[in-house]
Write a protein that holds these residues in place. Structure first.
Motif, PDB file in Angstrom:
ATOM      1  N   TRP A 187       0.609  -1.695   0.092  1.00 48.49           N
ATOM      2  CA  TRP A 187       0.125   0.294   0.201  1.00 48.49           C
ATOM      3  C   TRP A 187       0.876   1.437   0.018  1.00 48.49           C
ATOM      4  CZ3 TRP A 187      -1.245  -4.690   2.315  1.00 48.49           C
ATOM      5  CH2 TRP A 187      -2.540  -4.800   2.019  1.00 48.49           C
ATOM      6  N   ASP A 188       0.216   2.536  -0.628  1.00 49.73           N
ATOM      7  CA  ASP A 188       1.012   3.272  -0.845  1.00 49.73           C
ATOM      8  C   ASP A 188       0.401   4.199   0.287  1.00 49.73           C
ATOM      9  OD1 ASP A 188      -0.883   5.169  -1.795  1.00 49.73           O
ATOM     10  OD2 ASP A 188      -0.750   4.806  -3.969  1.00 49.73           O
ATOM     11  N   PRO A 189       0.857   5.520   0.913  1.00 47.06           N
ATOM     12  CA  PRO A 189       0.351   6.422   1.964  1.00 47.06           C
ATOM     13  C   PRO A 189      -1.333   6.676   2.393  1.00 47.06           C
ATOM     14  CG  PRO A 189       2.923   6.776   1.787  1.00 47.06           C
ATOM     15  CD  PRO A 189       2.452   6.423   0.197  1.00 47.06           C
ATOM     16  N   GLN A 190      -1.555   6.621   0.406  1.00 47.71           N
ATOM     17  CA  GLN A 190      -2.523   7.354   0.449  1.00 47.71           C
ATOM     18  C   GLN A 190      -3.588   6.023   0.213  1.00 47.71           C
ATOM     19  OE1 GLN A 190      -0.337   8.283  -1.791  1.00 47.71           O
ATOM     20  NE2 GLN A 190      -0.420  10.344  -0.596  1.00 47.71           N
ATOM     21  N   GLY A 191      -3.275   5.063   0.637  1.00 44.04           N
ATOM     22  CA  GLY A 191      -3.826   3.272   1.195  1.00 44.04           C
ATOM     23  C   GLY A 191      -3.958   2.886   0.177  1.00 44.04           C
ATOM     24  N   ARG A 192      -4.044   3.374  -1.299  1.00 44.38           N
ATOM     25  CA  ARG A 192      -3.923   2.563  -2.363  1.00 44.38           C
ATOM     26  C   ARG A 192      -3.200   1.001  -2.346  1.00 44.38           C
ATOM     27  NH1 ARG A 192      -4.330   8.008  -5.695  1.00 44.38           N
ATOM     28  NH2 ARG A 192      -1.365   8.022  -4.656  1.00 44.38           N
ATOM     29  N   LEU A 193      -3.834  -0.191  -2.972  1.00 44.27           N
ATOM     30  CA  LEU A 193      -3.041  -1.351  -3.027  1.00 44.27           C
ATOM     31  C   LEU A 193      -2.931  -1.052  -4.556  1.00 44.27           C
ATOM     32  CD1 LEU A 193      -2.725  -3.820  -1.606  1.00 44.27           C
ATOM     33  CD2 LEU A 193      -4.669  -4.942  -2.417  1.00 44.27           C
ATOM     34  N   TRP A 194      -1.491  -2.135  -4.611  1.00 47.79           N
ATOM     35  CA  TRP A 194      -0.168  -1.865  -6.195  1.00 47.79           C
ATOM     36  C   TRP A 194       0.073  -3.643  -5.602  1.00 47.79           C
ATOM     37  CZ3 TRP A 194       0.570   1.355  -8.873  1.00 47.79           C
ATOM     38  CH2 TRP A 194       0.360   2.690  -8.745  1.00 47.79           C
ATOM     39  N   ALA A 195      -0.084  -4.537  -6.349  1.00 52.16           N
ATOM     40  CA  ALA A 195      -0.415  -5.902  -6.941  1.00 52.16           C
ATOM     41  C   ALA A 195       0.541  -6.143  -8.330  1.00 52.16           C
ATOM     42  CB  ALA A 195      -1.247  -6.177  -6.634  1.00 52.16           C
ATOM     43  N   SER A 196       1.977  -7.218  -7.477  1.00 51.77           N
ATOM     44  CA  SER A 196       2.534  -7.718  -8.802  1.00 51.77           C
ATOM     45  C   SER A 196       1.961  -8.762  -9.443  1.00 51.77           C
ATOM     46  CB  SER A 196       4.409  -8.548  -8.365  1.00 51.77           C
ATOM     47  OG  SER A 196       3.646  -8.439  -7.190  1.00 51.77           O
ATOM     48  N   GLU A 197       1.991  -9.233 -10.599  1.00 46.18           N
ATOM     49  CA  GLU A 197       1.675 -10.522 -11.524  1.00 46.18           C
ATOM     50  C   GLU A 197       2.636 -11.039 -12.363  1.00 46.18           C
ATOM     51  OE1 GLU A 197      -1.859 -12.393 -12.878  1.00 46.18           O
ATOM     52  OE2 GLU A 197      -2.800 -10.560 -10.980  1.00 46.18           O
ATOM     53  N   PHE A 198       2.721 -12.523 -12.302  1.00 44.18           N
ATOM     54  CA  PHE A 198       3.727 -13.136 -13.335  1.00 44.18           C
ATOM     55  C   PHE A 198       2.740 -13.503 -14.357  1.00 44.18           C
ATOM     56  CE2 PHE A 198       5.097 -14.519  -8.518  1.00 44.18           C
ATOM     57  CZ  PHE A 198       6.590 -14.571  -9.443  1.00 44.18           C
ATOM     58  N   GLY A 199       3.373 -12.834 -15.567  1.00 45.33           N
ATOM     59  CA  GLY A 199       2.053 -13.309 -17.328  1.00 45.33           C
ATOM     60  C   GLY A 199       3.196 -14.337 -16.795  1.00 45.33           C
ATOM     61  N   ASP A 216       3.953 -15.342 -21.367  1.00 41.82           N
ATOM     62  CA  ASP A 216       4.855 -15.944 -22.346  1.00 41.82           C
ATOM     63  C   ASP A 216       5.598 -13.753 -22.927  1.00 41.82           C
ATOM     64  OD1 ASP A 216       5.269 -17.971 -22.732  1.00 41.82           O
ATOM     65  OD2 ASP A 216       3.165 -18.217 -23.817  1.00 41.82           O
ATOM     66  N   THR A 217       4.489 -13.127 -22.030  1.00 39.66           N
ATOM     67  CA  THR A 217       4.498 -12.035 -22.305  1.00 39.66           C
ATOM     68  C   THR A 217       5.147 -11.062 -21.878  1.00 39.66           C
ATOM     69  OG1 THR A 217       3.170 -13.071 -24.771  1.00 39.66           O
ATOM     70  CG2 THR A 217       4.426  -9.807 -24.385  1.00 39.66           C
ATOM     71  N   TRP A 218       4.313 -10.477 -20.552  1.00 41.70           N
ATOM     72  CA  TRP A 218       3.927  -9.368 -20.056  1.00 41.70           C
ATOM     73  C   TRP A 218       3.800  -9.795 -18.326  1.00 41.70           C
ATOM     74  CZ3 TRP A 218       6.199  -5.735 -21.940  1.00 41.70           C
ATOM     75  CH2 TRP A 218       5.771  -5.177 -23.525  1.00 41.70           C
ATOM     76  N   ASP A 219       5.039  -9.420 -17.740  1.00 46.77           N
ATOM     77  CA  ASP A 219       4.341 -10.098 -15.979  1.00 46.77           C
ATOM     78  C   ASP A 219       3.898  -7.891 -16.060  1.00 46.77           C
ATOM     79  OD1 ASP A 219       5.265 -11.707 -15.201  1.00 46.77           O
ATOM     80  OD2 ASP A 219       7.825 -11.373 -15.328  1.00 46.77           O
ATOM     81  N   GLU A 220       3.377  -7.898 -15.203  1.00 45.67           N
ATOM     82  CA  GLU A 220       2.647  -6.757 -14.870  1.00 45.67           C
ATOM     83  C   GLU A 220       2.508  -6.189 -13.187  1.00 45.67           C
ATOM     84  OE1 GLU A 220      -1.546  -7.967 -17.389  1.00 45.67           O
ATOM     85  OE2 GLU A 220      -1.407  -7.847 -14.920  1.00 45.67           O
ATOM     86  N   LEU A 221       2.192  -4.867 -13.509  1.00 41.59           N
ATOM     87  CA  LEU A 221       2.211  -4.016 -11.628  1.00 41.59           C
ATOM     88  C   LEU A 221       0.911  -3.423 -11.559  1.00 41.59           C
ATOM     89  CD1 LEU A 221       3.042  -3.229  -8.891  1.00 41.59           C
ATOM     90  CD2 LEU A 221       3.662  -0.829 -10.132  1.00 41.59           C
ATOM     91  N   ASN A 222       0.106  -3.521 -11.071  1.00 46.62           N
ATOM     92  CA  ASN A 222      -1.408  -2.961 -10.900  1.00 46.62           C
ATOM     93  C   ASN A 222      -1.668  -2.788 -10.080  1.00 46.62           C
ATOM     94  OD1 ASN A 222      -2.588  -4.796 -13.481  1.00 46.62           O
ATOM     95  ND2 ASN A 222      -1.796  -6.506 -12.353  1.00 46.62           N
ATOM     96  N   LEU A 223      -2.691  -1.624 -10.043  1.00 48.24           N
ATOM     97  CA  LEU A 223      -3.069  -0.809  -9.290  1.00 48.24           C
ATOM     98  C   LEU A 223      -4.547  -1.239  -9.403  1.00 48.24           C
ATOM     99  CD1 LEU A 223      -3.202   1.460  -6.917  1.00 48.24           C
ATOM    100  CD2 LEU A 223      -4.771   2.995  -9.522  1.00 48.24           C
ATOM    101  N   GLU A 245     -13.619  -3.825 -20.362  1.00 45.35           N
ATOM    102  CA  GLU A 245     -14.168  -3.892 -19.013  1.00 45.35           C
ATOM    103  C   GLU A 245     -13.056  -4.962 -18.561  1.00 45.35           C
ATOM    104  OE1 GLU A 245     -13.850  -6.994 -22.953  1.00 45.35           O
ATOM    105  OE2 GLU A 245     -13.667  -4.591 -22.951  1.00 45.35           O
ATOM    106  N   PHE A 246     -11.952  -4.914 -18.712  1.00 47.09           N
ATOM    107  CA  PHE A 246     -10.212  -5.222 -17.718  1.00 47.09           C
ATOM    108  C   PHE A 246      -9.147  -3.789 -17.333  1.00 47.09           C
ATOM    109  CE2 PHE A 246     -11.150  -8.750 -21.297  1.00 47.09           C
ATOM    110  CZ  PHE A 246     -11.212 -10.102 -20.352  1.00 47.09           C
ATOM    111  N   ALA A 247      -9.048  -4.220 -16.687  1.00 48.70           N
ATOM    112  CA  ALA A 247      -7.768  -3.346 -15.922  1.00 48.70           C
ATOM    113  C   ALA A 247      -7.040  -3.853 -16.511  1.00 48.70           C
ATOM    114  CB  ALA A 247      -7.996  -3.438 -14.492  1.00 48.70           C
ATOM    115  N   ASP A 248      -5.978  -2.081 -16.898  1.00 45.38           N
ATOM    116  CA  ASP A 248      -4.774  -2.808 -17.114  1.00 45.38           C
ATOM    117  C   ASP A 248      -3.710  -2.362 -16.290  1.00 45.38           C
ATOM    118  OD1 ASP A 248      -5.460  -0.957 -20.549  1.00 45.38           O
ATOM    119  OD2 ASP A 248      -5.150  -2.975 -20.112  1.00 45.38           O
ATOM    120  N   PRO A 249      -2.325  -2.946 -16.462  1.00 49.35           N
ATOM    121  CA  PRO A 249      -1.487  -2.575 -15.392  1.00 49.35           C
ATOM    122  C   PRO A 249      -0.441  -1.373 -15.800  1.00 49.35           C
ATOM    123  CG  PRO A 249      -1.093  -3.821 -17.805  1.00 49.35           C
ATOM    124  CD  PRO A 249      -2.393  -3.823 -17.644  1.00 49.35           C
ATOM    125  N   VAL A 250      -0.468  -1.164 -15.210  1.00 49.85           N
ATOM    126  CA  VAL A 250       0.503   0.567 -14.880  1.00 49.85           C
ATOM    127  C   VAL A 250       1.937   0.647 -14.847  1.00 49.85           C
ATOM    128  CG1 VAL A 250       1.184   2.290 -13.085  1.00 49.85           C
ATOM    129  CG2 VAL A 250      -1.104   1.240 -12.566  1.00 49.85           C
TER     130      VAL A 250
END
Length: 405
Positions: free
Chosen positions: A265-277, A279-286, A306-311
């Motif tokens: 979490w950042d100081p504003q309380g937003r949750l961030w998460a890492s994601e294993f891709g 074959d192509t893309w690993d992600e950092l998501n808000l 319909e889908f949330a894109d990674p940051v």
């Protein structure tokens, strides 16, 4: 196009001198890492790096008027020293109120206590019921928000049939090896497989317990709201669905994940998460409550409403992100296959600039990173899990001083 499509897309050039020589291609159904470029077996006791942001391919630049200069500037990382070494397949890490550490060993199902300033580590106990194998075993740890008074430790682990979350009493006054009470099962039935077991747990600023799960190598689970696989879960301290979850009566907080192993979490309380891709893309998501992050329909940025894109996203050879932490205006990501520490500078809910890499190949696979109370980072290597190339002293916990630039 959703808000996050304006987020930074990171496609590191394969020929760049900043990357370890490896291909973006991976096994047809990639685990958290399949190979590691050989590195020197000599490990320096301390190292520092100030690295300019790598040059991304086809990467839109953030608007200068919306970028925080301090967070976008190049940062530095200094390894202050080794807190402990000689660990075997370390995974979860928790900081006790007085500063000592608890660390889980995945394959031996042990929880160790490590003095904050170094010294002999002790075995708190072995967690019963753990079945190790593949990517399963004793994984994430978290302390109760009231640990100072209730002395409760939460753990995520694999059994022969599922993954589950348990609570254990911890009494350091008892003899070493018998300081853990019997586990109380809070949530069972999280899908288990040889790969993609998730495993990270953490208490959020709202006092609820969050858990990152994997699809257990069954892609269909990530889009199934009735399955606990491929999700981020939000739970009460007793394992029930937290109130105000997006799907009434369900512990599911977000869905469409392949394998979540990092929560911060950042100081504003937003949750961030890492994601294993795959074959192509690993992600950092808000993470937004109720949002669908697209797996298995999409991987990485899709620009579909319909889908949330990674940051931010990386080629899988450059990351394989496990643990993450927030510090000094950025999310820091421990990379397994990529064998480096990534910094993603933030400006609110978006990336403020291109990610920067540190310690590339210096310590091998990196499993967990935790922000300590003094502003330093604790970084856990993972070269003894059967996929890395152990060197003398592995595995270890390092303490890093970071400068946000």
């Amino acid at each position: 196009m959703p808000r996050r499509t304006a987020a930074l897309l990171v496609a590191l050039a394969l020929g760049s001198a900043a990357t370890v020589g490896c291909s973006s291609a991976a096994a047809p159904d990639r685990a958290d890492a399949s190979s590691l470029a050989p590195v020197s077996s000599s490990v320096p006791p301390a190292a520092s790096a100030t690295t300019a942001a790598p040059t991304p391919a086809a990467t839109p630049s953030p608007s200068p008027s919306s970028v925080s200069p301090s967070s976008a500037a190049p940062a530095s990382v200094t390894v202050r020293g080794t807190v402990t070494d000689g660990l075997k397949s370390p995974w979860g890490l928790a900081v006790l109120p007085e500063g000592d550490l608890l660390v889980s060993e995945r394959d031996d199902a042990r929880i160790l206590r490590v003095p904050a300033n170094g010294g002999a580590k002790t075995v708190a106990g072995t967690v019963p019921g753990v079945t190790s194998g593949g990517e399963g075993g004793l994984l994430g740890l978290a302390l109760s928000p009231d640990f100072a008074t209730d002395h409760q430790v939460y753990a995520y682990f694999s059994t022969a049939s599922d993954n589950r979350i348990v609570r254990l009493d911890y009494d350091p006054a008892r003899p070493a090896g018998s300081q853990l009470g019997a586990p109380t099962v809070l949530l069972s039935g999280i899908p288990h497989g040889p790969r993609h077991n998730g495993g990270r747990i953490a208490f959020g600023p709202d006092g609820f317990l969050y858990a990152g799960t994997g699809d257990a190598n069954d892609r269909s689970l990530a889009q199934d709201r009735d399955s606990l696989g491929g999700k981020i879960l939000r739970l009460t301290r007793d394992g029930g669905a937290a109130p105000d979850n997006p799907f009434p009566g369900s512990p599911v907080w977000s869905l469409g994940h392949r394998n979540v192993q990092g929560l911060a979490w950042d100081p504003q309380g937003r949750l961030w998460a890492s994601e294993f891709g795959q074959d192509t893309w690993d992600e950092l998501n808000l993470i937004t409550p109720g949002a669908d992050y697209g797996w298995p329909t999409v991987e990485g940025t899709a620009g579909r409403p319909e889908f949330a894109d990674p940051v931010a996203q990386w080629h899988t050879a450059d990351a394989s992100p496990s643990g993450i932490a927030y510090a000094a205006g950025a999310v820091w990501t421990a990379a397994l296959r990529g064998a480096r520490l990534w910094r993603i500078p933030l400006d609110g809910d978006r990336a403020a600039g291109a990610p920067q890499e540190f310690l590339s190949g210096t310590y091998g696979r990196l499993r967990t990173v935790v922000a300590d109370r003094d502003g330093t980072l604790l970084l856990v290597t993972d070269n003894t899990d059967g996929r890395g190339e152990p060197r003398p002293g592995d595995d270890r916990i390092l303490r890093l001083a970071v400068d946000g630039g």
